[in-house]
Motif scaffolding. Structure first.
Motif, PDB file in Angstrom:
ATOM      1  N   LYS A   1      43.709  40.883  40.395  1.00  0.00           N
ATOM      2  CA  LYS A   1      45.157  40.691  40.451  1.00  0.00           C
ATOM      3  C   LYS A   1      45.720  40.281  39.096  1.00  0.00           C
ATOM      4  O   LYS A   1      46.809  40.676  38.725  1.00  0.00           O
ATOM      5  N   SER A   2      44.970  39.442  38.390  1.00  0.00           N
ATOM      6  CA  SER A   2      45.383  39.039  37.044  1.00  0.00           C
ATOM      7  C   SER A   2      44.152  38.583  36.280  1.00  0.00           C
ATOM      8  O   SER A   2      43.144  38.196  36.868  1.00  0.00           O
ATOM      9  N   ALA A   3      44.256  38.647  34.965  1.00  0.00           N
ATOM     10  CA  ALA A   3      43.142  38.225  34.123  1.00  0.00           C
ATOM     11  C   ALA A   3      43.675  37.781  32.770  1.00  0.00           C
ATOM     12  O   ALA A   3      44.635  38.350  32.245  1.00  0.00           O
ATOM     13  N   ASP A   4      43.067  36.736  32.254  1.00  0.00           N
ATOM     14  CA  ASP A   4      43.335  36.297  30.891  1.00  0.00           C
ATOM     15  C   ASP A   4      42.048  35.705  30.335  1.00  0.00           C
ATOM     16  O   ASP A   4      40.998  35.797  30.968  1.00  0.00           O
ATOM     17  N   GLU A   5      42.130  35.097  29.158  1.00  0.00           N
ATOM     18  CA  GLU A   5      40.900  34.572  28.554  1.00  0.00           C
ATOM     19  C   GLU A   5      40.335  33.371  29.296  1.00  0.00           C
ATOM     20  O   GLU A   5      39.163  33.039  29.151  1.00  0.00           O
ATOM     21  N   LYS A   6      41.129  32.733  30.177  1.00  0.00           N
ATOM     22  CA  LYS A   6      40.666  31.545  30.907  1.00  0.00           C
ATOM     23  C   LYS A   6      40.083  31.869  32.274  1.00  0.00           C
ATOM     24  O   LYS A   6      39.072  31.298  32.663  1.00  0.00           O
ATOM     25  N   GLU A   7      40.747  32.753  33.050  1.00  0.00           N
ATOM     26  CA  GLU A   7      40.258  33.048  34.396  1.00  0.00           C
ATOM     27  C   GLU A   7      40.666  34.450  34.849  1.00  0.00           C
ATOM     28  O   GLU A   7      41.574  35.061  34.304  1.00  0.00           O
ATOM     29  N   VAL A   8      39.944  34.905  35.869  1.00  0.00           N
ATOM     30  CA  VAL A   8      40.217  36.189  36.502  1.00  0.00           C
ATOM     31  C   VAL A   8      40.506  35.891  37.975  1.00  0.00           C
ATOM     32  O   VAL A   8      39.726  35.227  38.645  1.00  0.00           O
ATOM     33  N   LEU A   9      41.645  36.384  38.475  1.00  0.00           N
ATOM     34  CA  LEU A   9      42.024  36.196  39.865  1.00  0.00           C
ATOM     35  C   LEU A   9      41.768  37.503  40.609  1.00  0.00           C
ATOM     36  O   LEU A   9      42.293  38.548  40.228  1.00  0.00           O
ATOM     37  N   VAL A  10      40.932  37.435  41.657  1.00  0.00           N
ATOM     38  CA  VAL A  10      40.595  38.639  42.420  1.00  0.00           C
ATOM     39  C   VAL A  10      40.942  38.452  43.890  1.00  0.00           C
ATOM     40  O   VAL A  10      40.933  37.345  44.411  1.00  0.00           O
ATOM     41  N   GLU A  11      41.244  39.576  44.526  1.00  0.00           N
ATOM     42  CA  GLU A  11      41.508  39.612  45.966  1.00  0.00           C
ATOM     43  C   GLU A  11      40.467  40.528  46.588  1.00  0.00           C
ATOM     44  O   GLU A  11      40.266  41.648  46.113  1.00  0.00           O
ATOM     45  N   THR A  12      39.818  40.071  47.645  1.00  0.00           N
ATOM     46  CA  THR A  12      38.795  40.857  48.323  1.00  0.00           C
ATOM     47  C   THR A  12      39.274  41.188  49.729  1.00  0.00           C
ATOM     48  O   THR A  12      39.592  40.290  50.496  1.00  0.00           O
TER      49      THR A  12
ATOM     50  N   ALA B   1      39.628  32.639  42.170  1.00  0.00           N
ATOM     51  CA  ALA B   1      39.763  32.565  40.719  1.00  0.00           C
ATOM     52  C   ALA B   1      38.371  32.335  40.147  1.00  0.00           C
ATOM     53  O   ALA B   1      37.626  31.480  40.620  1.00  0.00           O
ATOM     54  N   ILE B   2      38.022  33.111  39.143  1.00  0.00           N
ATOM     55  CA  ILE B   2      36.706  32.992  38.508  1.00  0.00           C
ATOM     56  C   ILE B   2      36.933  32.605  37.056  1.00  0.00           C
ATOM     57  O   ILE B   2      37.640  33.295  36.318  1.00  0.00           O
ATOM     58  N   ASN B   3      36.333  31.469  36.668  1.00  0.00           N
ATOM     59  CA  ASN B   3      36.461  31.010  35.282  1.00  0.00           C
ATOM     60  C   ASN B   3      35.100  30.509  34.807  1.00  0.00           C
ATOM     61  O   ASN B   3      34.093  30.692  35.488  1.00  0.00           O
ATOM     62  N   ASP B   4      35.070  29.855  33.657  1.00  0.00           N
ATOM     63  CA  ASP B   4      33.800  29.373  33.101  1.00  0.00           C
ATOM     64  C   ASP B   4      33.144  28.314  33.968  1.00  0.00           C
ATOM     65  O   ASP B   4      31.931  28.151  33.951  1.00  0.00           O
ATOM     66  N   ASP B   5      33.941  27.576  34.760  1.00  0.00           N
ATOM     67  CA  ASP B   5      33.397  26.543  35.639  1.00  0.00           C
ATOM     68  C   ASP B   5      32.811  27.122  36.914  1.00  0.00           C
ATOM     69  O   ASP B   5      32.140  26.422  37.663  1.00  0.00           O
ATOM     70  N   GLY B   6      33.098  28.384  37.200  1.00  0.00           N
ATOM     71  CA  GLY B   6      32.594  29.017  38.410  1.00  0.00           C
ATOM     72  C   GLY B   6      33.728  29.515  39.277  1.00  0.00           C
ATOM     73  O   GLY B   6      34.889  29.474  38.897  1.00  0.00           O
ATOM     74  N   PRO B   7      33.398  29.961  40.488  1.00  0.00           N
ATOM     75  CA  PRO B   7      34.434  30.487  41.368  1.00  0.00           C
ATOM     76  C   PRO B   7      35.236  29.372  42.043  1.00  0.00           C
ATOM     77  O   PRO B   7      34.705  28.301  42.336  1.00  0.00           O
ATOM     78  N   ASP B   8      36.511  29.644  42.273  1.00  0.00           N
ATOM     79  CA  ASP B   8      37.407  28.713  42.958  1.00  0.00           C
ATOM     80  C   ASP B   8      38.138  29.488  44.041  1.00  0.00           C
ATOM     81  O   ASP B   8      39.024  30.289  43.744  1.00  0.00           O
ATOM     82  N   LEU B   9      37.753  29.285  45.320  1.00  0.00           N
ATOM     83  CA  LEU B   9      38.357  30.001  46.428  1.00  0.00           C
ATOM     84  C   LEU B   9      39.775  29.496  46.640  1.00  0.00           C
ATOM     85  O   LEU B   9      39.995  28.331  46.937  1.00  0.00           O
ATOM     86  N   ARG B  10      40.760  30.379  46.479  1.00  0.00           N
ATOM     87  CA  ARG B  10      42.169  30.006  46.618  1.00  0.00           C
ATOM     88  C   ARG B  10      42.704  30.321  48.014  1.00  0.00           C
ATOM     89  O   ARG B  10      43.645  29.696  48.463  1.00  0.00           O
ATOM     90  N   ARG B  11      42.136  31.330  48.667  1.00  0.00           N
ATOM     91  CA  ARG B  11      42.583  31.704  50.005  1.00  0.00           C
ATOM     92  C   ARG B  11      41.380  32.129  50.818  1.00  0.00           C
ATOM     93  O   ARG B  11      40.589  32.961  50.378  1.00  0.00           O
ATOM     94  N   GLU B  12      41.251  31.553  52.010  1.00  0.00           N
ATOM     95  CA  GLU B  12      40.164  31.959  52.911  1.00  0.00           C
ATOM     96  C   GLU B  12      40.547  33.246  53.623  1.00  0.00           C
ATOM     97  O   GLU B  12      41.678  33.723  53.507  1.00  0.00           O
ATOM     98  N   ILE B  13      39.658  33.787  54.394  1.00  0.00           N
ATOM     99  CA  ILE B  13      39.845  35.110  54.968  1.00  0.00           C
ATOM    100  C   ILE B  13      41.036  35.206  55.925  1.00  0.00           C
ATOM    101  O   ILE B  13      41.693  36.235  55.997  1.00  0.00           O
ATOM    102  N   PHE B  14      41.384  34.134  56.632  1.00  0.00           N
ATOM    103  CA  PHE B  14      42.493  34.183  57.585  1.00  0.00           C
ATOM    104  C   PHE B  14      43.692  33.336  57.162  1.00  0.00           C
ATOM    105  O   PHE B  14      44.614  33.160  57.922  1.00  0.00           O
TER     106      PHE B  14
END
Length: 132
Positions: free
Chosen positions: A94-105, A116-129
């Protein structure tokens, strides 16, 4: 959720079986075509569960290299959980910059997550439902 998944698989397979010309000529042939369609849908979902399609818009490609693509797929592949056996079908950046990549599955048969995926690891912003 297993029942929902099975119902969706059989519905998709049934629709495919109906679309095949000559499949409804006799009962035995119809059953064979339906079984082959169910097997085909299960195989496709099995492949997609571990190799979902990754869509990366042109404006995000500068920040998502091949290594990052593999990391995104690895973090979002496999069934959602043991209780919710939905398979990922498509991952969209959905978006990407040098700090993080936001993906929708997107999952089969329904639901989606945002991560959101960054250097610290993945950060789940929205669960499946719904939201976290």
């Amino acid at each position: 959720m297993y029942g929902c998944l099975l119902l969706a698989v059989f519905c998709v397979a049934g629709l495919l079986a109906v679309c095949i010309p000559g499949a409804g000529k006799n009962r035995k042939r119809s059953r064979t075509v339906l079984i082959l369609c169910v097997i085909g849908v299960v195989i496709i979902l099995s492949v997609l569960a571990f190799r979902p399609i990754l869509i990366c818009p042109e404006e995000c490609r500068a920040y998502v290299n091949e290594e990052e693509k593999q990391r995104i797929i690895r973090l979002n592949s496999g069934l959602y959980s043991v209780r919710i056996p939905f398979a990922p079908v498509c991952i969209t950046v959905k978006s990407a910059d040098e700090k993080e990549v936001l993906v929708e599955t997107r999952y089969f048969p329904f639901g989606h997550t945002e991560m959101a995926i960054n250097d610290d690891g993945p950060d789940l912003r929205r669960e499946i439902f719904g939201n976290n």
